[in-house]
Design an enzyme around this catalytic site. Structure first.
Site, PDB file in Angstrom:
ATOM      1  N   CYS A 588       0.817  -1.218   0.000  1.00 63.87           N
ATOM      2  CA  CYS A 588       0.000   0.000   0.000  1.00 63.87           C
ATOM      3  C   CYS A 588       0.852   1.270   0.000  1.00 63.87           C
ATOM      4  O   CYS A 588       1.487   1.566  -1.001  1.00 63.87           O
ATOM      5  CB  CYS A 588      -0.985  -0.060   1.158  1.00 63.87           C
ATOM      6  SG  CYS A 588      -2.383   1.023   0.905  1.00 63.87           S
ATOM      7  N   ARG A 624     -12.157   6.674  -0.718  1.00 60.71           N
ATOM      8  CA  ARG A 624     -11.155   5.625  -0.634  1.00 60.71           C
ATOM      9  C   ARG A 624     -11.671   4.321  -1.217  1.00 60.71           C
ATOM     10  O   ARG A 624     -12.877   4.102  -1.306  1.00 60.71           O
ATOM     11  CB  ARG A 624     -10.757   5.395   0.827  1.00 60.71           C
ATOM     12  CG  ARG A 624     -10.158   6.604   1.497  1.00 60.71           C
ATOM     13  CD  ARG A 624      -9.900   6.342   2.961  1.00 60.71           C
ATOM     14  NE  ARG A 624      -8.752   5.479   3.191  1.00 60.71           N
ATOM     15  CZ  ARG A 624      -7.499   5.897   3.227  1.00 60.71           C
ATOM     16  NH1 ARG A 624      -7.227   7.176   3.042  1.00 60.71           N
ATOM     17  NH2 ARG A 624      -6.518   5.064   3.454  1.00 60.71           N
ATOM     18  N   HIS A 694      -3.682  -5.433   2.294  1.00 60.21           N
ATOM     19  CA  HIS A 694      -3.431  -5.663   3.712  1.00 60.21           C
ATOM     20  C   HIS A 694      -4.099  -6.989   4.055  1.00 60.21           C
ATOM     21  O   HIS A 694      -4.445  -7.759   3.186  1.00 60.21           O
ATOM     22  CB  HIS A 694      -4.063  -4.544   4.552  1.00 60.21           C
ATOM     23  CG  HIS A 694      -3.570  -3.169   4.216  1.00 60.21           C
ATOM     24  ND1 HIS A 694      -2.284  -2.764   4.463  1.00 60.21           N
ATOM     25  CD2 HIS A 694      -4.192  -2.095   3.665  1.00 60.21           C
ATOM     26  CE1 HIS A 694      -2.139  -1.499   4.097  1.00 60.21           C
ATOM     27  NE2 HIS A 694      -3.276  -1.072   3.594  1.00 60.21           N
TER      28      HIS A 694
HETATM   29  N1  GLN Z   1      -2.003   6.779   2.611  1.00 55.57           N
HETATM   30  C1  GLN Z   1      -2.081   5.928   1.452  1.00 55.57           C
HETATM   31  C2  GLN Z   1      -3.432   6.015   0.758  1.00 55.57           C
HETATM   32  O1  GLN Z   1      -4.434   6.201   1.380  1.00 55.57           O
HETATM   33  C3  GLN Z   1      -1.789   4.493   1.849  1.00 55.57           C
HETATM   34  C4  GLN Z   1      -2.703   3.965   2.898  1.00 55.57           C
HETATM   35  C5  GLN Z   1      -2.340   2.594   3.347  1.00 55.57           C
HETATM   36  O2  GLN Z   1      -1.192   2.224   3.415  1.00 55.57           O
HETATM   37  N2  GLN Z   1      -3.335   1.842   3.704  1.00 55.57           N
HETATM   38  O3  GLN Z   1      -3.504   5.906  -0.440  1.00 55.57           O
END
Ligand code: GLN
Length: 750
Positions: A588, A624, A694
């Protein structure tokens, strides 16, 4: 009361009657839902029913307990109270509590953090009590910053509300400072802080939810840390620091069955004392919060102490039973910090005991359970006399795998009843062994219902049937089912340890990704291959010549930027390592950073330019991509299962190979731009895997772990000048496979 409000009241009274009389339910939410549908301003319209004042209780852990004890204290002091005691803490829960009262002296309302932005301006409470902020339900909240924004906005919408907050938590202190500096709160009463003065000397947990200063993004330093991010912190750069405490707990004394502390401080008046028959360090904070709030609301120390002493939670929070002659303790834990605190409670009991964990992944629990990898289950290994461990709930398979990698052999159970039948049947658990049942949000009610039922049945049975355990039997069962962390070397590898380097675990640690490192390490150790994990923290030197495998995790943007600047210093060495075939797993945020460029709130941040990709981030962080996801990857025969939670959208260069093709009906992978049939996730470049998954990635996908380990082993052999090809012996991955299959069946249309 206007017509709308009258109609809302009438309709919800009918609903309440129906729920309570016909369905025998507490009517904690539905009346509010109906009422708010008919009168959206219901809370505003009904707040006049509270005569003296109200308090809203917000915080990740401890809300329900604190709300109930405050209501108890007020009632003992002779006040009538309106309260959402069952923990229905959305707007509908607060509205229901107001609908259920005709008039009360005080209102005591537990409120969800995100909902407080909406509820507080309507309710205009006298006090706002902020307990703590830990990561919880990251799939719902995105990142902790969003919760902070919601709370500040709630406070701005109610300028006369006094903020009472836990100043040991830098995340709460930051909210307090933002609220104090907000023009909307220019005439607001001064904030009131509480915290624990003096170190409680607790063993530290592996992962804390906040490590950097939110003002200037420097690493916080601590004079002492209690648990999680709570403690006496200071920022060496900008002066952000824990303030002088208005209410300070001192001389804290804890034992497995109770706690005691003194309270001093600017607002505390004379030094007071508080004691409780409740265990757990977090109860010190909860009761200190109660003390601070009730004192400013005008209650006396004896009233507070009396309510605390009489507090007997029947809501599954630290609820005590005696079942089958065993002490049985039920408690809620729904995030790493809460779980770690529970493990300490289990650890405080040195007697024979069994532990059962229950984890569900419904919406309100958080569908992502990556966080179980940040619980320090490894602590169970050093706790003597744990005679059996059980895993239940809809994600019991994941829990079993997590415990397996902690060296703990857990048995799967369908429910808590099965725990009792298993230990009765097994015959190797001491007859007086205590049972600890720890469950997350939606896993708790069925466990509680089963325990309540067993308790009721026992109360009906004759007391003479109860059998006292024969004393001699207890000793025979001293053996625990908990295995040793480092299984004996069976393959007899004679070579220096394979070196796994975990990059910046202090910054990139919020999404359970550290679990990947635990998996890599154990899978070598189980094969008797010497292995060493080196954590390279912020400011420390990275020696890539001595590295056989690099791991980089994900994080919120602020930490990601710091990490990317830090890694920028060794960019050329990292690029050379990758070009010569050094294995890397980057998740990520870590994956994004290795590309050419990524975006932070619209600002373009240069990446390390090692992988053939770039990351675009349209919209806000609310936009997101958050969901379960399954991939088809050439690196694994089974589907690769994970969980994504990112705002960035990543685009691979034309000839770059993805890590896998998205085959689940949820989840997007690199981007949601483009036809779903073509959705891919991650990248494979030389021996690098970059991915959004993840979960963490490796526990349910051990083939991917072994793919990386083969390459790490090759590199480590080459490093010491050996050329022979090493085979990785297959391991028994039945538990990992079961966890994988359970999710694959849920996610993939076949
Ligand atoms: N901050 C980054 C995003 O939101 C990665 C987030 C994460 O590692 N889960 O794209």
């Amino acid at each position: 009361m206007g017509i709308r409000t009258n109609v809302a009241q009438a309709a919800s009274s009918v609903v309440t009657w129906g729920l309570r009389t016909l369905a025998r339910r507490p009517a904690a939410n539905l009346p509010g839902i109906v009422g708010l549908a008919l009168d959206p301003a219901l809370i505003q319209d009904l707040r006049g029913r509270i005569r003296q004042g109200s308090i809203v209780v917000v915080g990740t852990n401890g809300k329900t307990t604190v709300t109930n004890v405050i209501a108890d204290v007020l009632e003992r002091s002779g006040a009538s109270v309106a309260c959402n005691r069952t923990g229905a803490n959305l707007k509908s829960g607060v509205a229901s509590a107001l609908l259920h009262t005709r008039g009360a002296d005080w209102g005591v309302f537990e409120c969800d953090e995100l909902w407080s932005a909406n509820v507080v301006p309507d309710l205009r409470p006298t006090y706002f009590l902020l307990l703590n902020l830990f990561r919880d339900q990251l799939d719902r909240c995105g990142e902790i910053d969003r919760i902070q924004d919601a709370i500040v906005s709630g406070l701005e919408g109610s300028p006369n509300t006094t903020l009472i907050y836990n100043a040991d938590d830098p995340l709460c202190e930051f909210i307090a400072q933002r609220a104090a500096a907000s023009p909307a709160r220019a005439s607001a009463p001064a904030n009131i802080s509480f915290g624990v003065e003096g170190c409680m000397n607790l063993a530290q947990n592996a992962v804390a939810d906040a490590t950097i200063c939110q003002s200037c993004s420097s690493m916080l330093t601590y004079a002492y840390r209690q648990y999680g991010q709570l403690g006496a912190y200071a920022c060496p750069e900008c002066g952000f620091t824990r303030p002088t405490l208005d209410f300070a707990a001192t001389d804290v004394r804890l034992n497995p069955h109770g706690l005691e502390f003194a309270i001093t401080g600017k607002r505390a008046g004379e030094r007071a004392q508080l004691a409780a028959r409740l265990s757990g360090t977090y109860m010190v904070y909860n009761l200190l919060a109660v003390f601070a709030a009730c004192t400013v609301m005008g209650c006396t120390q004896p009233q507070i102490q009396a309510a605390v002493s009489a507090f007997d939670p029947k809501n599954g929070r630290l609820q005590d039973y005696r079942l089958h002659g065993r002490r049985t303790l039920l408690n809620l834990a729904k995030n790493p910090t809460g779980f770690n605190q529970n493990l300490r409670i289990v650890g405080g009991d040195g007697g024979p005991r069994v532990v059962a964990f229950f984890i569900n992944d419904r919406d309100v629990d958080g569908r992502d359970i990556s966080w179980i990898w940040d619980i320090d289950f490894e602590e169970l290994l050093s706790q003597p006399n744990i005679q059996a461990v059980f895993a239940g709930g809809s994600r019991k398979n994941d829990l079993q795998v997590r415990l397996k990698y902690a060296g703990v052999d857990a048995q799967l159970v369908e429910g808590v009843e099965e725990v009792f039948t298993r230990i009765a049947d097994a015959g190797d658990v001491a007859p007086d062994a205590a049972v600890y049942a720890i469950a997350n949000y939606t896993a708790l009610p069925p466990v509680k219902a089963a325990l309540d039922k067993m308790a009721a049945a026992e109360a009906g049975a004759s007391a003479s049937e109860e059998r006292e355990p024969p004393q001699s039997a207890v000793e025979e069962f001293a053996e625990t089912t908990v295995g040793s962390e480092e299984p004996a070397s069976d393959d007899g590898f004679d070579q220096p340890p394979v070196r796994i380097v975990h990059l910046l675990p202090d910054l990139l640690n919020l999404y359970g990704d550290g679990g990947n490192v635990r998996v890599l390490k154990q899978r070598l150790a189980w094969r008797g291959i010497p292995v060493e994990v080196q954590e390279v923290r912020f400011g420390e030197t990275l020696d890539l010549d001595a590295a056989d495998l690099l791991f980089i995790g994900g994080s919120p943007d602020r930490e990601q930027r710091m990490a990317s600047e830090e890694l920028g210093r060794v960019r050329d060495e990292l690029a050379a390592y990758v070009e010569e075939g050094g294995p890397v797993l980057a998740i990520c945020g870590g994956y994004q950073m290795l590309g050419r460029t990524w975006l932070l709130d619209g600002e373009e941040v240069p990446g390390l330019d090692i992988l053939p990709l770039e990351t675009r981030r349209p919209g806000t962080s609310a936009d997101r991509l958050v969901d379960n996801i399954a991939l088809d990857s050439v690196l694994a025969g089974r589907p690769v299962i994970g969980y994504e939670n990112h705002a960035g959208r990543t685009v691979l260069d034309g000839d770059a190979e993805p890590f896998g093709r998205v085959i689940s009906h949820t989840g997007h992978g690199n981007t949601d731009d483009g036809p779903r049939e073509q959705a891919v996730d991650g990248v494979r470049y030389k021996n690098v895997i970059g991915t959004y998954l993840h979960g963490p990635l490796l526990p349910k996908n051990p083939e991917v772990a072994d793919w990386l380990l083969v390459r790490a082993l090759e590199r480590s052999q080459a490093r010491v000048g050996r050329g022979e090809a090493l085979q990785l012996r297959p391991l028994d991955d039945a538990e990992e496979a079961a966890a994988n299959e359970y999710m694959a069946a849920r996610l993939i249309r076949r």
